[in-house]
Scaffold this active site. Structure first.
Site, PDB file in Angstrom:
ATOM      1  N   SER A 152       0.854  -1.194   0.000  1.00  0.00           N
ATOM      2  CA  SER A 152       0.000   0.000   0.000  1.00  0.00           C
ATOM      3  C   SER A 152       0.887   1.240   0.000  1.00  0.00           C
ATOM      4  O   SER A 152       2.035   1.187   0.468  1.00  0.00           O
ATOM      5  CB  SER A 152      -0.855  -0.022   1.274  1.00  0.00           C
ATOM      6  OG  SER A 152      -1.274   1.268   1.626  1.00  0.00           O
ATOM      7  N   TYR A 180      -0.741  -1.201  10.255  1.00  0.00           N
ATOM      8  CA  TYR A 180      -0.922  -1.497   8.822  1.00  0.00           C
ATOM      9  C   TYR A 180       0.252  -0.943   8.022  1.00  0.00           C
ATOM     10  O   TYR A 180       0.832  -1.621   7.170  1.00  0.00           O
ATOM     11  CB  TYR A 180      -2.241  -0.876   8.362  1.00  0.00           C
ATOM     12  CG  TYR A 180      -2.566  -1.129   6.901  1.00  0.00           C
ATOM     13  CD1 TYR A 180      -3.067  -2.369   6.492  1.00  0.00           C
ATOM     14  CD2 TYR A 180      -2.391  -0.131   5.947  1.00  0.00           C
ATOM     15  CE1 TYR A 180      -3.377  -2.600   5.156  1.00  0.00           C
ATOM     16  CE2 TYR A 180      -2.696  -0.360   4.612  1.00  0.00           C
ATOM     17  CZ  TYR A 180      -3.190  -1.597   4.226  1.00  0.00           C
ATOM     18  OH  TYR A 180      -3.486  -1.827   2.899  1.00  0.00           O
ATOM     19  N   SER A 183       3.449  -2.898   8.602  1.00  0.00           N
ATOM     20  CA  SER A 183       3.385  -4.243   8.000  1.00  0.00           C
ATOM     21  C   SER A 183       3.566  -4.154   6.485  1.00  0.00           C
ATOM     22  O   SER A 183       4.265  -4.977   5.887  1.00  0.00           O
ATOM     23  CB  SER A 183       2.057  -4.936   8.349  1.00  0.00           C
ATOM     24  OG  SER A 183       0.971  -4.329   7.683  1.00  0.00           O
ATOM     25  N   LYS A 184       2.971  -3.144   5.874  1.00  0.00           N
ATOM     26  CA  LYS A 184       3.063  -3.033   4.411  1.00  0.00           C
ATOM     27  C   LYS A 184       4.455  -2.574   3.975  1.00  0.00           C
ATOM     28  O   LYS A 184       4.894  -2.887   2.858  1.00  0.00           O
ATOM     29  CB  LYS A 184       1.972  -2.101   3.886  1.00  0.00           C
ATOM     30  CG  LYS A 184       0.576  -2.699   3.986  1.00  0.00           C
ATOM     31  CD  LYS A 184       0.439  -3.944   3.116  1.00  0.00           C
ATOM     32  CE  LYS A 184      -0.955  -4.514   3.097  1.00  0.00           C
ATOM     33  NZ  LYS A 184      -1.085  -5.710   2.253  1.00  0.00           N
TER      34      LYS A 184
HETATM   35  N1  LIG Z   1      -8.850  -1.692  -0.846  1.00  0.00           N
HETATM   36  C1  LIG Z   1      -7.956  -0.738  -0.731  1.00  0.00           C
HETATM   37  O1  LIG Z   1      -8.299   0.445  -0.667  1.00  0.00           O
HETATM   38  C2  LIG Z   1      -6.486  -1.093  -0.671  1.00  0.00           C
HETATM   39  C3  LIG Z   1      -5.526  -0.080  -0.764  1.00  0.00           C
HETATM   40  C4  LIG Z   1      -4.184  -0.409  -0.717  1.00  0.00           C
HETATM   41  C5  LIG Z   1      -3.811  -1.743  -0.558  1.00  0.00           C
HETATM   42  N2  LIG Z   1      -4.775  -2.690  -0.449  1.00  0.00           N
HETATM   43  C6  LIG Z   1      -4.350  -4.072  -0.243  1.00  0.00           C
HETATM   44  O2  LIG Z   1      -4.998  -4.912  -1.189  1.00  0.00           O
HETATM   45  C7  LIG Z   1      -5.252  -6.195  -0.600  1.00  0.00           C
HETATM   46  C8  LIG Z   1      -6.721  -6.565  -0.727  1.00  0.00           C
HETATM   47  O3  LIG Z   1      -7.511  -5.529  -0.191  1.00  0.00           O
HETATM   48  P1  LIG Z   1      -9.106  -5.635  -0.126  1.00  0.00           P
HETATM   49  O4  LIG Z   1      -9.621  -4.253  -0.095  1.00  0.00           O
HETATM   50  O5  LIG Z   1      -9.615  -6.583  -1.153  1.00  0.00           O
HETATM   51  O6  LIG Z   1      -9.277  -6.260   1.330  1.00  0.00           O
HETATM   52  P2  LIG Z   1     -10.505  -7.080   1.920  1.00  0.00           P
HETATM   53  O7  LIG Z   1     -10.515  -6.825   3.377  1.00  0.00           O
HETATM   54  O8  LIG Z   1     -11.747  -6.812   1.125  1.00  0.00           O
HETATM   55  O9  LIG Z   1     -10.054  -8.591   1.639  1.00  0.00           O
HETATM   56  C9  LIG Z   1      -9.039  -9.213   2.358  1.00  0.00           C
HETATM   57  C10 LIG Z   1      -9.380 -10.676   2.461  1.00  0.00           C
HETATM   58  O10 LIG Z   1      -8.336 -11.335   3.193  1.00  0.00           O
HETATM   59  C11 LIG Z   1      -8.924 -12.321   3.990  1.00  0.00           C
HETATM   60  N3  LIG Z   1      -8.073 -12.686   5.116  1.00  0.00           N
HETATM   61  C12 LIG Z   1      -7.797 -11.948   6.232  1.00  0.00           C
HETATM   62  N4  LIG Z   1      -7.023 -12.648   7.063  1.00  0.00           N
HETATM   63  C13 LIG Z   1      -6.806 -13.860   6.480  1.00  0.00           C
HETATM   64  C14 LIG Z   1      -6.102 -15.024   6.871  1.00  0.00           C
HETATM   65  N5  LIG Z   1      -5.468 -15.105   8.057  1.00  0.00           N
HETATM   66  N6  LIG Z   1      -6.088 -16.077   6.030  1.00  0.00           N
HETATM   67  C15 LIG Z   1      -6.735 -16.025   4.833  1.00  0.00           C
HETATM   68  N7  LIG Z   1      -7.430 -14.948   4.417  1.00  0.00           N
HETATM   69  C16 LIG Z   1      -7.462 -13.880   5.233  1.00  0.00           C
HETATM   70  C17 LIG Z   1     -10.238 -11.706   4.471  1.00  0.00           C
HETATM   71  O11 LIG Z   1     -11.157 -12.700   4.905  1.00  0.00           O
HETATM   72  C18 LIG Z   1     -10.696 -10.949   3.227  1.00  0.00           C
HETATM   73  O12 LIG Z   1     -11.574 -11.712   2.424  1.00  0.00           O
HETATM   74  C19 LIG Z   1      -4.754  -6.094   0.831  1.00  0.00           C
HETATM   75  O13 LIG Z   1      -3.428  -6.584   0.905  1.00  0.00           O
HETATM   76  C20 LIG Z   1      -4.775  -4.616   1.108  1.00  0.00           C
HETATM   77  O14 LIG Z   1      -3.883  -4.234   2.128  1.00  0.00           O
HETATM   78  C21 LIG Z   1      -6.099  -2.406  -0.506  1.00  0.00           C
END
Ligand SMILES: NC(=O)c1ccc[n+]([C@@H]2O[C@H](COP(=O)([O-])OP(=O)(O)OC[C@H]3O[C@@H](n4cnc5c(N)ncnc54)[C@H](O)[C@@H]3O)[C@@H](O)[C@H]2O)c1
Length: 269
Positions: A152, A180, A183-184
């Site tokens: 991120s 967060y 970690s990222k």
């Molecule tokens: N959505 C955003 O705005 C955004 C921005 C920057 C980075 N990201 C990154 O993109 C990725 C996906 O984001 P998202 O918005 O789809 O998130 P989200 O929360 O919609 O989906 C994350 C999924 O990971 C699963 N998960 C959590 N812990 C787990 C575990 N221990 N084992 C297996 N599955 C597990 C959850 O059940 C969930 O379905 C993440 O790495 C997030 O940090 C997202």
């Protein structure tokens, strides 16, 4: 340009956190491009059932906690038995501060709970580490693979706390928490370490860094966040599909250890 370099029909792609917002969108596109997709998540939802109906044997969902090496190893065996060795791993699963988080988690740094720190490191760093260990190992022995670690903009830069000023003006003691972000940042250097470690083994490891996706957040948040983005809008999930296809395919053959930043220009200013 020869479009064959984006061909995914021979790829066996593991996506962690597939039930989430972005995981589903990646899976849908990669399946349409004829890849086999194996999705891992703690929970199965309606979107997963829809993918099963549409793509049948090309798609497999396995309930799995990525913080358990034992579970990942048994997933690996199932994949090899049903398909073959995985060739792409998208380390997409992560947690941020959920609505159920203790109130201190989104409060001042001085009171950020130790348990929140441990939990986020457990999933966002140890989970990625274990997936790389289990799936990367088999890729290295097979001399081919692409690992995509999702980070991120908050892993490259500090969150800008002025974005959340509107909450504090409303009386909420809100700060985007440290866990967060740290970690990222760790994910970005895990990529560098593994890219160098596996460089001669045919396994490429890259980070894909994303900015925030618009997803029914409150209007004040969207306005404050968007003011930081030169392109002038938050992302939508389709914005990240092209980079995922690129990093999954032979089109990125000479790329390893890199951080592909797709952020509407956020980190450029
Ligand atoms: N959505 C955003 O705005 C955004 C921005 C920057 C980075 N990201 C990154 O993109 C990725 C996906 O984001 P998202 O918005 O789809 O998130 P989200 O929360 O919609 O989906 C994350 C999924 O990971 C699963 N998960 C959590 N812990 C787990 C575990 N221990 N084992 C297996 N599955 C597990 C959850 O059940 C969930 O379905 C993440 O790495 C997030 O940090 C997202």
């Amino acid at each position: 340009m020869n479009m064959d370099i984006f061909n995914l029909s021979k790829e066996i792609i593991v996506i962690t956190g597939i039930s989430g917002n972005l995981g589903i969108s990646y899976a849908n596109e990669l399946l349409k491009r004829d890849a086999v997709v194996v999705g891992l998540d703690l929970e199965q939802n309606k979107n997963i059932n829809d993918l099963k109906k549409i793509f049948s044997s090309k798609f497999l969902f396995i309930k799995c906690d990525i913080t358990s090496k034992k579970q990942l190893e048994s997933v690996q065996k199932v994949i090899i038995k049903k398909y073959s060795y995985p060739t792409v791993l998208i380390n997409n699963a992560a947690i941020d501060s959920p609505p159920s988080a203790p109130i201190e988690e989104n409060g001042p740094f001085e009171y950020y709970p130790e348990e929140s720190w441990d939990k986020i490191m457990e999933v966002n760093l140890k989970g990625v580490f274990l997936c790389c260990q289990v799936f990367g190992n088999i890729m290295a022995s097979n001399k081919t693979g692409s690992i995509i670690n999702i980070s991120s903009i908050y892993g490259m830069l500090s969150p800008d706390q002025t974005i959340y000023e509107y909450k504090r003006k409303n009386g909420e003691d809100f700060y985007k928490p440290i866990g967060y972000s740290v970690s990222k940042a760790g994910v970005i250097n895990m990529t560098r370490y593994l890219s160098s470690y596996w460089a001669k083994s045919g396994v490429r490891v890259n980070t894909l860094t994303l900015a925030g996706v618009e997803n029914n957040q409150d209007k004040k948040f969207i306005k404050a966040y968007t003011s930081k983005i030169p392109i002038g809008r938050m992302a939508n999930s389709e914005d990240y599909i092209g980079p995922i296809v690129f990093l999954s395919s032979k089109a990125s053959n000479y790329m390893t250890g890199a951080n592909l930043v797709v952020d509407g220009g956020w980190t450029s200013i």
